[in-house]
Write a protein that holds these residues in place. Sequence first.
Motif, PDB file in Angstrom:
ATOM      1  N   THR A   1       0.856  -1.179   0.000  1.00  0.00           N
ATOM      2  CA  THR A   1       0.000   0.000   0.000  1.00  0.00           C
ATOM      3  C   THR A   1       0.896   1.234   0.000  1.00  0.00           C
ATOM      4  O   THR A   1       1.772   1.362   0.846  1.00  0.00           O
ATOM      5  N   ARG A   2       0.678   2.081  -0.981  1.00  0.00           N
ATOM      6  CA  ARG A   2       1.596   3.211  -1.133  1.00  0.00           C
ATOM      7  C   ARG A   2       0.854   4.533  -1.036  1.00  0.00           C
ATOM      8  O   ARG A   2      -0.280   4.651  -1.478  1.00  0.00           O
ATOM      9  N   THR A   3       1.503   5.504  -0.417  1.00  0.00           N
ATOM     10  CA  THR A   3       1.027   6.875  -0.494  1.00  0.00           C
ATOM     11  C   THR A   3       2.192   7.697  -1.012  1.00  0.00           C
ATOM     12  O   THR A   3       3.133   7.981  -0.287  1.00  0.00           O
ATOM     13  N   PHE A   4       2.138   8.020  -2.288  1.00  0.00           N
ATOM     14  CA  PHE A   4       3.246   8.767  -2.875  1.00  0.00           C
ATOM     15  C   PHE A   4       3.153  10.236  -2.471  1.00  0.00           C
ATOM     16  O   PHE A   4       2.087  10.820  -2.504  1.00  0.00           O
ATOM     17  N   ARG A   5       4.309  10.795  -2.115  1.00  0.00           N
ATOM     18  CA  ARG A   5       4.297  12.199  -1.719  1.00  0.00           C
ATOM     19  C   ARG A   5       4.517  13.126  -2.908  1.00  0.00           C
ATOM     20  O   ARG A   5       4.625  14.321  -2.739  1.00  0.00           O
ATOM     21  N   GLY A   6       4.600  12.569  -4.089  1.00  0.00           N
ATOM     22  CA  GLY A   6       4.780  13.407  -5.269  1.00  0.00           C
ATOM     23  C   GLY A   6       5.111  12.539  -6.457  1.00  0.00           C
ATOM     24  O   GLY A   6       5.411  11.355  -6.293  1.00  0.00           O
ATOM     25  N   PRO A   7       5.046  13.105  -7.670  1.00  0.00           N
ATOM     26  CA  PRO A   7       5.302  12.329  -8.883  1.00  0.00           C
ATOM     27  C   PRO A   7       6.689  11.685  -8.874  1.00  0.00           C
ATOM     28  O   PRO A   7       6.884  10.585  -9.389  1.00  0.00           O
ATOM     29  N   ARG A   8       7.657  12.382  -8.257  1.00  0.00           N
ATOM     30  CA  ARG A   8       9.017  11.878  -8.231  1.00  0.00           C
ATOM     31  C   ARG A   8       9.087  10.527  -7.520  1.00  0.00           C
ATOM     32  O   ARG A   8       9.719   9.586  -7.992  1.00  0.00           O
ATOM     33  N   GLU A   9       8.376  10.448  -6.401  1.00  0.00           N
ATOM     34  CA  GLU A   9       8.400   9.203  -5.633  1.00  0.00           C
ATOM     35  C   GLU A   9       7.731   8.070  -6.415  1.00  0.00           C
ATOM     36  O   GLU A   9       8.200   6.926  -6.393  1.00  0.00           O
ATOM     37  N   ALA A  10       6.654   8.410  -7.111  1.00  0.00           N
ATOM     38  CA  ALA A  10       5.959   7.396  -7.911  1.00  0.00           C
ATOM     39  C   ALA A  10       6.857   6.901  -9.037  1.00  0.00           C
ATOM     40  O   ALA A  10       6.915   5.708  -9.323  1.00  0.00           O
ATOM     41  N   ARG A  11       7.576   7.838  -9.650  1.00  0.00           N
ATOM     42  CA  ARG A  11       8.501   7.441 -10.725  1.00  0.00           C
ATOM     43  C   ARG A  11       9.558   6.490 -10.194  1.00  0.00           C
ATOM     44  O   ARG A  11       9.886   5.480 -10.806  1.00  0.00           O
ATOM     45  N   ARG A  12      10.104   6.838  -9.036  1.00  0.00           N
ATOM     46  CA  ARG A  12      11.146   5.978  -8.442  1.00  0.00           C
ATOM     47  C   ARG A  12      10.595   4.594  -8.127  1.00  0.00           C
ATOM     48  O   ARG A  12      11.322   3.605  -8.158  1.00  0.00           O
ATOM     49  N   ALA A  13       9.306   4.549  -7.777  1.00  0.00           N
ATOM     50  CA  ALA A  13       8.710   3.262  -7.426  1.00  0.00           C
ATOM     51  C   ALA A  13       8.423   2.420  -8.667  1.00  0.00           C
ATOM     52  O   ALA A  13       8.162   1.220  -8.551  1.00  0.00           O
ATOM     53  N   GLY A  14       8.457   3.064  -9.854  1.00  0.00           N
ATOM     54  CA  GLY A  14       8.245   2.299 -11.076  1.00  0.00           C
ATOM     55  C   GLY A  14       6.952   2.612 -11.795  1.00  0.00           C
ATOM     56  O   GLY A  14       6.453   1.802 -12.567  1.00  0.00           O
ATOM     57  N   ILE A  15       6.399   3.789 -11.555  1.00  0.00           N
ATOM     58  CA  ILE A  15       5.190   4.199 -12.276  1.00  0.00           C
ATOM     59  C   ILE A  15       5.544   5.374 -13.172  1.00  0.00           C
ATOM     60  O   ILE A  15       5.916   6.445 -12.700  1.00  0.00           O
ATOM     61  N   GLY A  16       5.483   5.178 -14.467  1.00  0.00           N
ATOM     62  CA  GLY A  16       5.795   6.247 -15.406  1.00  0.00           C
ATOM     63  C   GLY A  16       4.523   6.781 -16.018  1.00  0.00           C
ATOM     64  O   GLY A  16       3.549   6.045 -16.178  1.00  0.00           O
ATOM     65  N   ILE A  17       4.506   8.091 -16.332  1.00  0.00           N
ATOM     66  CA  ILE A  17       3.320   8.649 -16.977  1.00  0.00           C
ATOM     67  C   ILE A  17       3.749   9.436 -18.204  1.00  0.00           C
ATOM     68  O   ILE A  17       4.709  10.199 -18.160  1.00  0.00           O
ATOM     69  N   ILE A  18       3.069   9.194 -19.311  1.00  0.00           N
ATOM     70  CA  ILE A  18       3.332   9.921 -20.547  1.00  0.00           C
ATOM     71  C   ILE A  18       2.157  10.860 -20.764  1.00  0.00           C
ATOM     72  O   ILE A  18       1.055  10.415 -21.050  1.00  0.00           O
ATOM     73  N   HIS A  19       2.430  12.146 -20.605  1.00  0.00           N
ATOM     74  CA  HIS A  19       1.354  13.127 -20.693  1.00  0.00           C
ATOM     75  C   HIS A  19       1.070  13.505 -22.134  1.00  0.00           C
ATOM     76  O   HIS A  19       1.882  13.264 -23.018  1.00  0.00           O
ATOM     77  N   GLN A  20      -0.085  14.151 -22.331  1.00  0.00           N
ATOM     78  CA  GLN A  20      -0.386  14.710 -23.652  1.00  0.00           C
ATOM     79  C   GLN A  20       0.653  15.736 -24.031  1.00  0.00           C
ATOM     80  O   GLN A  20       1.130  15.778 -25.145  1.00  0.00           O
ATOM     81  N   GLU A  21       1.002  16.607 -23.079  1.00  0.00           N
ATOM     82  CA  GLU A  21       2.049  17.579 -23.337  1.00  0.00           C
ATOM     83  C   GLU A  21       3.365  16.939 -22.934  1.00  0.00           C
ATOM     84  O   GLU A  21       3.470  16.321 -21.885  1.00  0.00           O
ATOM     85  N   PHE A  22       4.353  17.106 -23.782  1.00  0.00           N
ATOM     86  CA  PHE A  22       5.631  16.482 -23.480  1.00  0.00           C
ATOM     87  C   PHE A  22       6.396  17.296 -22.448  1.00  0.00           C
ATOM     88  O   PHE A  22       6.239  18.492 -22.335  1.00  0.00           O
ATOM     89  N   THR A  23       7.261  16.597 -21.711  1.00  0.00           N
ATOM     90  CA  THR A  23       8.010  17.240 -20.637  1.00  0.00           C
ATOM     91  C   THR A  23       9.500  17.244 -20.956  1.00  0.00           C
ATOM     92  O   THR A  23      10.315  17.386 -20.066  1.00  0.00           O
TER      93      THR A  23
END
Lengths: 491, 325
Positions: free
Chosen positions: A64-86
């Motif tokens: 069970t995870r509570t990510f404190r921000g996108p950075r933590e989620a990325r480190r955990a292995g969740i990537g997101i590809i947005h409509q707008e590129f980053t």
Amino acid sequence: MLALRAVGKSFLGVRVLDGVDLDVAPGEVHAVVGENGAGKSTLMKIISGGYAPDEGSVVFAGETRTFRGPREARRAGIGIIHQEFTLLPDRTVAENVYLGHEPVRRGLVDRREMLARTSALLASMGAGPMPVDAPVGRLGIAQRQVVEIAKALALDARLLIMDEPTAALADHEVELLYALVRRLRDQGIGLLYVSHRLAEVFDLSERITVLKDGRRVTTVRTAQTTTDELVRHMVGRDLSGYYPGRAAPADVGPVLLTVRGGGNRKLHDVDLRLRAGEVVGVGGLQGSGRSALARALFGVAPFTTGQVDLDGKPVRVVSPRAAMRAGIAYVSEDRKGEGIVARQSVLDNALLAGRAIGGSWSGRSARTARMRDLLGAVDVRSAGVDQEIRFLSGGNQQKVVLARWLALGPRVMLFDEPTRGIDVGATSAIHDVVRRLARDGAAVLMISSDLPELLGMSDRIVVMREGRIAGELPAGASEADVVALAVGAVT
Amino acid sequence: MTTGDTLLRRLPRVRAGGLLPILVILGVLLILVAIRQPGFLAPGSLMSFLGRSAPIILLAAGQYFVIVSGEFDLSVGSLVTAQVVIAARLIDGEPDRTWPVVALVIVSSAFVGLVNGVITTWLRVPSFITTLGMLLILVGAVYFWSDGSPKGELSEQFRRFGRRAFEDVPVFGRVPYALLVVLVLALLAIVLMRSDFGRTLVAVGDSPRAAELSGVRVARTRTIAFVLSGVAAGVAAILLGGYSGVSFQAGSGLEFSAITAVVLGGVALGGGRGAVLGAMLGALTLELLFALMNFSGVSGTVRPAVQGAIILLAVAVSAARSPSD
């Protein structure tokens, strides 16, 4: 691998998500569909650490995870590809892929290692050759998207969220993306695929979850459902027939607009006739001259050669204003940049063209009253006509833009991608408006990249290729016919 | 981001470009003035204050038209100076010449605005540069023409607009002519902004592309805004010449006061947002602030610094509060 249990989220007391369950298995493409405002983006943000849920839990890889921000989620292995590129356009492909976690040797970035790893990563994705040492700004949209995905994979993403990944892609690039998605799936990565385009969802996904008004309506196996059923779930009602009926031969009137030998920097030798009462679809790849055609007819980038006749009389359409005076109207594909005036009210936006043409002081209040009726008739959903238009959904913004032109009673109406990025319910309403315009005697030209829409709406279809008209197809043509003409497989 | 909410975004959500913030600031300043200098709010002195503020209110309204359409007009201060100096030399104390010169001031100011507009829109010179050039040309030309010091004088008939008042008016005490002029013109400005032209002007400032593709003549609309700004400067010159007399400093720095007032009134630099009433209230607030500083013994020389700080602060606040869409 990912399990959401009864996730809820409110903003300022408004519930945007309510008790949503969602599972993604490794090696599964799970599509999430729903109208704008159904809660898709909020849900994706919760999974990727953008928001914390108010209720419920997010279980990822057994914890069970509570990510404190996108950075933590990325480190955990969740990537997101947005409509707008980053991506950073001035840095190289490799630098973007390893941004923030560059391979280091003796305290310095190991460029050679970084380039090698990037090449290997891209190769493992089956992405085809790419200059890993070139600035991202030089790449095309499709290649940038590949880099964006590589960036997520470089962090060992096991779950990839793709938010409308095909929105910016040309048709042939979509195929490449499909191949990439399937390859990632076969490598055991879980994919959450958010899209408006139901055809894509059917092509790619194993399961589909439908969201509506912040709730999960259903999750179905893709193989066991149909487009009609899905649409019914999304809008909560039947969209009978999906497309309004075509024009009967008797409804098609005389030729209103004729182009002979029309050309400019982007167009060559265009011959075209638009008849009253008829919807003419325009197909073709991006950059084939579809938009250039509409913009030439509306005087944005006029024809420099050839002749345009309206009602059999030559007209010189040198500016949008001249086009309007001749009775031609145009809805741009770039709704945000060329359609709406974001910070003005719904009413101001709707009246813009009428005000530009002018009118007497005495006619003003009548005109405003008519516009209020018209906005109601096209079913604009807003908190009132004085609300700033930027707060409306894309579909409602588009309806306001339509009302702006309907009020002028155009004789020739040009639509460029009128339903792109618009939810199913509003799309259907816009289709009705398009058809009604034709029934009322206007000549309608409609550009669309959405083949089912193009085929479903048009009385005949003109296909463009390389700035020329490649051919014409009657109603009842197939997607394959359009594509064949568009890519030059037949002539 | 979870922590995307900055402190500024948590301020009470008022309609962007609305009048509430400037009314609150104005109210607070009035209270402070009432505490420090109760006599100031007596009808007579209040009316005089409003009359004195008339030129800057007019300039703010003129500047508003240009800014809301997405441009700048830096030439208005030197236009005021030029008109005052030219009017004095042409009238040279002769009462008979008053009305022709008044007409000339307004027409020639409109012409200066027209030139600004044409250069900006048809020649595509950024308005910042166009009007900066116009500022320098006007200053240089008027020095050249008057050999370094102002010649002649204004007639009493000309000066009355800026310094006379209806005396002994019930309730109000005295009502300066300038106040009546500004009230009438302010009303016209508000009506104008509710008209087709006004709404179109704002649309041009927000999205010139969308406006053009809806048949708006963008260049013409913006040029008219410059003409209105010029006319406002002409009227301000007549009032200021009457009030403070003829000098090369008559209008100096007024372009920045006007821009400060407009920004303070909630109008977005870059165009497309804000109300003309807000701009005019911004001017009044600015004048009230300077009056308060005066009562508090703060030197008037700090004015430019205060204006600069207000511009930076107001723009920062509006930037922080508007979503980055």
